[in-house]
Design a protein around this motif. Structure first.
Motif, PDB file in Angstrom:
ATOM      1  N   THR A 154     -36.243  17.145 -11.946  1.00 11.26           N
ATOM      2  CA  THR A 154     -37.413  17.651 -10.727  1.00 11.26           C
ATOM      3  C   THR A 154     -38.406  16.098 -11.604  1.00 11.26           C
ATOM      4  OG1 THR A 154     -38.236  19.027 -10.987  1.00 11.26           O
ATOM      5  CG2 THR A 154     -36.144  19.265  -9.890  1.00 11.26           C
ATOM      6  N   ASP A 181     -44.411  12.763  -6.706  1.00  5.29           N
ATOM      7  CA  ASP A 181     -45.021  13.165  -5.349  1.00  5.29           C
ATOM      8  C   ASP A 181     -43.400  13.347  -4.882  1.00  5.29           C
ATOM      9  OD1 ASP A 181     -47.456  14.452  -6.311  1.00  5.29           O
ATOM     10  OD2 ASP A 181     -48.215  11.837  -4.459  1.00  5.29           O
ATOM     11  N   CYS A 182     -42.867  14.044  -4.014  1.00  8.44           N
ATOM     12  CA  CYS A 182     -41.496  14.549  -3.640  1.00  8.44           C
ATOM     13  C   CYS A 182     -41.673  13.451  -2.422  1.00  8.44           C
ATOM     14  CB  CYS A 182     -41.605  15.719  -2.767  1.00  8.44           C
ATOM     15  SG  CYS A 182     -40.343  16.014  -1.553  1.00  8.44           S
ATOM     16  N   GLU A 184     -42.931  16.944  -7.515  1.00  2.55           N
ATOM     17  CA  GLU A 184     -41.709  18.099  -7.128  1.00  2.55           C
ATOM     18  C   GLU A 184     -41.263  18.765  -8.293  1.00  2.55           C
ATOM     19  OE1 GLU A 184     -37.804  14.851  -5.391  1.00  2.55           O
ATOM     20  OE2 GLU A 184     -37.693  15.356  -7.845  1.00  2.55           O
ATOM     21  N   HIS A 198     -40.640  23.392  -4.922  1.00  4.99           N
ATOM     22  CA  HIS A 198     -41.119  22.094  -3.702  1.00  4.99           C
ATOM     23  C   HIS A 198     -39.627  21.538  -3.094  1.00  4.99           C
ATOM     24  CE1 HIS A 198     -42.668  20.362  -1.526  1.00  4.99           C
ATOM     25  NE2 HIS A 198     -42.194  19.186  -1.277  1.00  4.99           N
ATOM     26  N   LEU A 199     -38.419  21.299  -3.882  1.00  2.00           N
ATOM     27  CA  LEU A 199     -37.362  20.362  -3.417  1.00  2.00           C
ATOM     28  C   LEU A 199     -36.441  21.414  -2.756  1.00  2.00           C
ATOM     29  CD1 LEU A 199     -35.923  17.702  -3.659  1.00  2.00           C
ATOM     30  CD2 LEU A 199     -35.131  18.366  -5.290  1.00  2.00           C
ATOM     31  N   CYS A 235     -40.511  22.185   0.605  1.00  2.00           N
ATOM     32  CA  CYS A 235     -40.200  20.547   1.439  1.00  2.00           C
ATOM     33  C   CYS A 235     -39.929  21.195   2.801  1.00  2.00           C
ATOM     34  CB  CYS A 235     -39.145  19.734   0.332  1.00  2.00           C
ATOM     35  SG  CYS A 235     -39.268  18.704   1.473  1.00  2.00           S
ATOM     36  N   ARG A 256     -31.553  13.871  -1.290  1.00  4.33           N
ATOM     37  CA  ARG A 256     -32.539  13.463  -2.957  1.00  4.33           C
ATOM     38  C   ARG A 256     -31.494  12.511  -2.933  1.00  4.33           C
ATOM     39  NH1 ARG A 256     -33.177  14.387  -7.838  1.00  4.33           N
ATOM     40  NH2 ARG A 256     -35.196  13.722  -8.616  1.00  4.33           N
TER      41      ARG A 256
END
Length: 138
Positions: free
Chosen positions: A7, A22-23, A32, A36-37, A41, A92
């Protein structure tokens, strides 16, 4: 779940310079991380909800796994967790490397295809339970 996936947060800790950490899948502009991922998210939450699974966002990844095990009460809970995380990761990567927008429909369809492959390889009672769960999901 042991934070081995590259990540952006992990790359940052390894001193890799990126334009942003950032994501890319949500508008929250959060770093990210693994948690979170896959779990906090907005896109990931919607993916989980598409298969009728939800959980509190404050939990750590291993806590989420334990909670899902208790809530799902299915012998194949880990297959569900692994495959949904895989499908989120594929969405992603499609965005990052092929510039294809993340899609909830594509994620859910991919998840169903992956579960169908597990069903194809499963034997006996597990096969029936997975088929029943997938039919209830649709």
């Amino acid at each position: 779940m042991n934070d081995r996936l590259n990540t952006r947060r992990l790359l940052q800790r390894k001193n890799m310079m990126l334009d942003s950490y950032d994501c890319e899948s949500c508008i929250l502009q959060r770093t990210e991380s693994l948690r979170h991922l896959f779990f906090t998210c907005n896109f990931a939450k919607r993916c989980w909800q598409s298969i009728e699974i939800s959980f509190p966002g404050h939990l750590q990844p291993l806590q989420v796994v334990r909670r899902l095990k208790r809530r799902l009460m299915k012998s194949f809970f880990m297959e569900i967790i692994i495959l949904m995380n895989w499908c989120i990761c594929v969405q992603r990567n499609e965005w990052l490397f092929n510039h294809k927008d993340p899609s909830l429909e594509n994620c859910k369809d991919h998840f169903k295809q992956e579960i169908a492959m597990v069903i194809h390889r499963a034997k006996g009672d597990l096969k029936q339970k997975l088929q029943q769960w997938l039919e209830e999901l649709s």
